[in-house]
Design an enzyme around this catalytic site. Structure first.
Site, short mmCIF file in Angstrom:
data_model
loop_
_atom_site.label_atom_id
_atom_site.label_comp_id
_atom_site.label_asym_id
_atom_site.label_seq_id
_atom_site.Cartn_x
_atom_site.Cartn_y
_atom_site.Cartn_z
N HIS A 192 31.41 51.49 35.56
CA HIS A 192 31.05 50.22 34.92
C HIS A 192 30.69 50.41 33.45
CE1 HIS A 192 31.14 48.45 38.87
NE2 HIS A 192 30.19 49.25 39.31
N ASN A 243 25.60 44.52 48.91
CA ASN A 243 26.78 44.63 48.06
C ASN A 243 28.04 44.82 48.90
OD1 ASN A 243 27.94 45.00 45.30
ND2 ASN A 243 28.40 47.05 46.07
N LYS A 266 28.57 54.77 49.00
CA LYS A 266 27.50 53.94 49.52
C LYS A 266 27.95 53.00 50.64
CE LYS A 266 27.76 50.87 45.43
NZ LYS A 266 28.72 51.72 44.68
#
Length: 466
Positions: free
Chosen positions: A193, A148, A125
């Site tokens: 995560h 982000n 990304k």
């Protein structure tokens, strides 16, 4: 939610900012510019930015230490930083009691007066976000690029901006229900995560929220974990490494040369694309589709693909020593990223990779490395907190070696590699056991690679270490 997030309505709210990281501080700047008052809570007793925050906001209520139920007294809106888990008991209880909880994304979408392109995915990304930003720049468009990645999205807001390109993490997406007509791109999904999510389904659900309220969608048709919404909700374009249907993006072969294409239209030779690795072809295709959705000039889009060489520490070529290529993929912080790098640089004829990996595993299953490693990796060199877990997963599949430091790993790789090999530093883990972040980790790797160049011609002991 837009009507609730307007400036006039925010002035009438009793707002708490949770977290003093980069996002929390960007929220404070945004609210301050709007003349909106707020309180500030951080669960750490001594946040790193406490002195800065106290000096900058002397009249603001600031509370540090573990969150508790009593802190919500008088608060009717909380803006939660993405680094704070929504499973915190005090947050869970507040939501049950009706407290409105949002993230910076809701504020940003309500305030943005130019089209928004939102990009997420487990891997790639940052590359696609930056690549699309460069394409916009080459098209003569004033685009704010961040989220982000780099600049917090609220700091991107500016009068006259023509486009916003924002990278979104799963944490930022957890609190959003409506992208308000943005162009949404989901590149891929692989486990990440897992120290924060109870199940993979929970993580997938968070990622999929990017589709809600999107006017146009770009998605990876090769990824089985991605479930596209119904066609009537949005215009949907897909990309993949196969030959595409009309209007979709993919790869075709013409006279023994591979091209990126849209339907039957050949757009650019694969060999002319600056970013390398098969996995980066998918990133290039996503950027092509997004450039079209954002109305960018095709000539500028194609020129950018020929000139953009990628981001630091993301499959970055460091150097070649004795015909051995050294690749820095320190940004490979999860198994999915490392699998993509392995498959991107691996040779189909014979294993050619020496993989250096290790760090904090974040609860991942390293068994997911086995398939790619068995096909492309000749030796694994592991270090750091979860090195043993990686070794346990791969020792029956490839030759393995344990070391204490990144520098030791590089030294072993230099001694073991032969001409034509690639030393791939793709840790599959977070860096915080030994480093401040993936950037520092990547710099350590690069320094170790460049510190000395092996010129030994007699390598009769090749392979002894692995």
């Amino acid at each position: 939610m837009a009507d609730l997030m307007t400036e006039s309505n925010l002035v009438n709210r009793s707002i708490a900012i949770l977290g003093m990281g980069a996002t929390g501080r960007s929220v404070a700047r945004y609210l301050s510019l709007k003349g909106v008052s707020f309180s500030w809570f951080d669960s750490r007793t001594e946040p790193a930015a406490l002195a800065e925050v106290t000096a900058s906001y002397p009249n603001t209520k600031i509370v540090t230490g573990p969150f508790h139920n009593e802190m919500w007294v008088g608060i009717d809106l909380a803006v939660v930083s993405p680094g704070i888990s929504l499973s915190e008991p005090a947050i869970v209880n507040a939501r049950k009691n009706g407290l409105e909880i949002i993230g910076d994304l809701a504020l940003f979408l309500a305030a943005a007066e130019a089209p928004v392109v939102a990009i997420s995915g487990s891997n790639g990304k940052s590359t696609v976000t930056t690549l699309l930003g460069e394409m916009a720049k080459a098209s003569g468009i004033d685009a704010g690029v961040g989220g982000n990645l780099g600049v917090p999205m609220l700091d991107l807001l500016a009068v006259g901006r023509q486009l916003y390109v924002v990278e979104l993490s799963s944490f930022q997406l957890e609190l959003i229900n409506d992208l308000k007509g943005a162009v949404a791109c989901l590149l891929n999904i692989s486990p990440d995560h897992m120290d924060r999510y109870k199940t993979l389904d929970d993580y997938v659900t968070a990622k999929q929220r990017i589709f809600q309220g999107a006017v146009s969608i770009v998605s990876n048709r090769d990824d089985s974990l991605i479930n596209l919404p119904s066609a009537e909700q949005s215009d949907v374009k897909t990309f993949g490494l196969d030959a595409p249907l009309e209007g979709q993006y993919g790869v075709t072969n013409h006279q023994d040369r591979d091209y990126l294409c849209c339907g039957d239209e050949r757009l650019i030779l694969v060999d002319s694309i600056a970013i390398k690795g098969r996995h980066n072809l998918a990133n290039a295709l996503a950027a092509l589709a997004l450039g079209s959705a954002a109305g960018l000039k095709l000539s500028a889009v194609l020129d950018t693909l020929q000139n953009f060489k990628g981001l630091p520490h993301r499959c970055e070529v460091v150097t070649t020593i004795d015909e051995v290529l050294f690749i820095d993929d320190s940004k490979g912080t999860n198994v999915g990223a490392t699998v993509a790098a392995i498959e991107g640089f691996g040779s189909e004829s014979a294993p050619n990779l020496l993989l250096i990996a290790g760090g904090q595993g974040k609860g991942q299953d390293f068994n997911d490395l086995r398939s790619a490693a068995s096909r492309f990796v000749k030796c694994g060199i592991f270090y750091g907190e979860d090195a043993q877990k990686i070794e346990d997963a791969l020792q029956s599949t490839i030759n393995v070696r344990r070391v204490e430091t990144v520098e030791s790993a590089v030294n072993h790789a230099k001694q073991s590699a032969v001409a034509g090999d690639i030393v791939l530093f793709s840790p599959a883990c977070a860096s915080f056991d030994l480093f401040a972040g993936f950037e520092e980790r990547g710099r350590h790797f690069q320094r170790a690679v460049l510190s000395s160049k092996c010129t030994t011609l007699d390598r009769s002991d090749q392979g002894a270490l692995c």
